[in-house]
Structure formats: structure tokens, C-alpha cells
Design a protein around this motif. Structure first.
Motif, PDB file in Angstrom:
ATOM      1  N   ILE A  28       0.163   5.646   0.568  1.00 60.91           N
ATOM      2  CA  ILE A  28      -0.751   6.785   0.716  1.00 60.91           C
ATOM      3  C   ILE A  28      -0.103   7.961  -0.002  1.00 60.91           C
ATOM      4  O   ILE A  28       1.047   8.322   0.283  1.00 60.91           O
ATOM      5  CB  ILE A  28      -1.034   7.108   2.197  1.00 60.91           C
ATOM      6  N   TYR A  40      -4.736   9.776  -0.749  1.00 62.07           N
ATOM      7  CA  TYR A  40      -5.319   8.656  -1.491  1.00 62.07           C
ATOM      8  C   TYR A  40      -4.623   7.367  -1.062  1.00 62.07           C
ATOM      9  O   TYR A  40      -3.398   7.276  -1.119  1.00 62.07           O
ATOM     10  CB  TYR A  40      -5.149   8.852  -3.008  1.00 62.07           C
ATOM     11  N   ASP A  41      -5.418   6.388  -0.649  1.00 59.79           N
ATOM     12  CA  ASP A  41      -4.895   5.100  -0.206  1.00 59.79           C
ATOM     13  C   ASP A  41      -4.903   4.145  -1.399  1.00 59.79           C
ATOM     14  O   ASP A  41      -5.963   3.734  -1.862  1.00 59.79           O
ATOM     15  CB  ASP A  41      -5.797   4.575   0.926  1.00 59.79           C
ATOM     16  N   GLN A  76       0.833  -1.209   0.000  1.00 62.61           N
ATOM     17  CA  GLN A  76       0.000   0.000   0.000  1.00 62.61           C
ATOM     18  C   GLN A  76       0.864   1.253   0.000  1.00 62.61           C
ATOM     19  O   GLN A  76       1.976   1.253   0.511  1.00 62.61           O
ATOM     20  CB  GLN A  76      -0.854   0.028   1.271  1.00 62.61           C
ATOM     21  N   HIS A 121      -3.717   0.560  -3.273  1.00 56.18           N
ATOM     22  CA  HIS A 121      -3.195  -0.806  -3.142  1.00 56.18           C
ATOM     23  C   HIS A 121      -2.217  -1.015  -4.290  1.00 56.18           C
ATOM     24  O   HIS A 121      -2.557  -0.733  -5.438  1.00 56.18           O
ATOM     25  CB  HIS A 121      -4.333  -1.825  -3.218  1.00 56.18           C
TER      26      HIS A 121
END
Length: 198
Positions: free
Chosen positions: A18, A26-27, A16, A29
């Protein structure tokens, strides 16, 4: 649809990141391949794909267009979800996945967690011709070793990829037995080795 985000990489893990875009976090993956590429970067741009299900929305981030294209092709195959596609891109490099599909190497694809014999065969059947027509090549930057415990980070990354902690720890132990840590071992390599032991 969000095409990309550009900003500061506030917090990065192998699964992940950020991204601070003008004060909005915004996170995203990400796969190990993308993590390897951005590990040394403080800011940059990631291409994105917004995955919407009835249970929620997940934003996936990609360092390169080719990795995003491969991700989209993988999830177009019945039985391959977004998290499985990310697992594939964390277990193998994009060019290795393409080669395995083009050469019909189902055994190699089955080595990835979540990919059974039927799914591997379906991937080959549905994507082989498409990939034969395209040249998907990708250049990946080597991973870096973080200052804190690399084993800890590897376990946490496996857990965030959806693997139960006890299983992740067991896989890591097996990986370390066959490939003892050296000064040059990167976090990415360690996670890939552990994924092969799951």
C-alpha cells in the motif's frame, strides 16, 4: 492511465504494497522480485499497470521498467492472465523467464504454478523472437528476513498469490524438508522453494 505512484510504503507483504501518495492509499499487487527490491525501503516509486476486467480493477506495481515490460509481454499471450504473469515473476527472476523462453525451455516454465505444457509452448512460440531482439536484463536486490515468523509470512504470501492455504502449508513443509531454514534464508527464497512444490 496511472503510469507510476510515488509515496510512502505503508504496508508491505510479498504480494502487495500500500503506497500512501499525499494521503491517498494505493493498493498495488506486486511480484516477489519487486518485494525484494523494496523490502528495505520506506518510500519510493513504483511503475504501475491498471488491469481492468468485468469483475473489477487491479493495480499492479513494478520496481523496474524491465519487469513491467516483461509482465506486459507475458499477458499479451493468450491464456496468460495478469495473476499468472505475476505468479511467473514470483516463481522465477525476469532474466530466468526470458532465458527459458529464448532457449525454448518449456520444462522450466512448466515448473511454475498455473503454467501447463500448452501455455509454456505458446509463450515460447509467441515471445521467443521478440525477446531475442531485446536484451532484458535485470538486477534484483536480495530479500530480507522479517522479524516475525518467516514460515507464516511465506504461507500468507502464497495464499495472497491465489493458492489455497492447506496447499500452501503443504508446499512449505516439503520445501523446508529439502531445504532446512538457515539464518541467511530470505522470505523470497522460501516462497520460491514452496512454489516449486505446488
Amino acid at each position: 492511465m496511472i503510469a507510476f505512484v510515488r509515496g510512502l510504503f505503508v504496508n508491505k507483504t510479498p504480494a502487495q504494497v500500500i503506497v500512501d501518495v499525499n494521503g491517498v492509499g494505493y493498493d498495488l499487487h506486486i511480484s516477489l522480485n519487486t518485494y525484494s527490491a523494496i523490502a528495505n525501503m520506506e518510500k519510493g516509486q513504483l511503475l504501475t499497470y491498471l488491469h481492468i476486467t468485468e469483475n473489477g480493477q487491479t493495480l499492479y506495481g513494478f520496481y523496474e521498467q524491465l519487469e513491467k515490460e516483461l509482465f506486459l509481454q507475458l499477458i499479451s499471450v493468450s491464456g496468460v492472465g495478469a495473476s499468472t504473469a505475476r505468479m511467473m515473476l514470483s516463481g522465477m527472476k525476469p532474466d530466468e523467464i526470458v532465458r527459458a523462453i529464448v532457449q525454448g525451455n518449456a520444462k522450466q516454465l512448466e515448473g511454475i504454478k498455473g503454467i501447463g505444457k500448452k501455455t509454456a509452448e505458446r509463450l515460447i512460440l509467441e515471445l521467443r523472437d521478440k525477446m531475442n531482439k531485446q536484451s532484458l536484463e535485470t538486477t534484483l536486490l536480495p530479500g530480507i528476513t522479517p522479524q516475525h515468523s518467516i514460515e507464516n509470512d511465506a504461507v500468507n504470501a502464497l495464499v495472497s498469490l491465489g493458492i489455497a492455504r492447506p496447499m500452501a502449508e503443504q508446499a512449505l513443509k516439503k520445501a523446508l524438508k529439502s531445504h532446512p531454514l538457515s539464518e541467511t534464508t530470505s522470505l523470497e527464497e522460501l516462497i520460491k522453494l514452496a512454489l516449486k512444490n505446488i
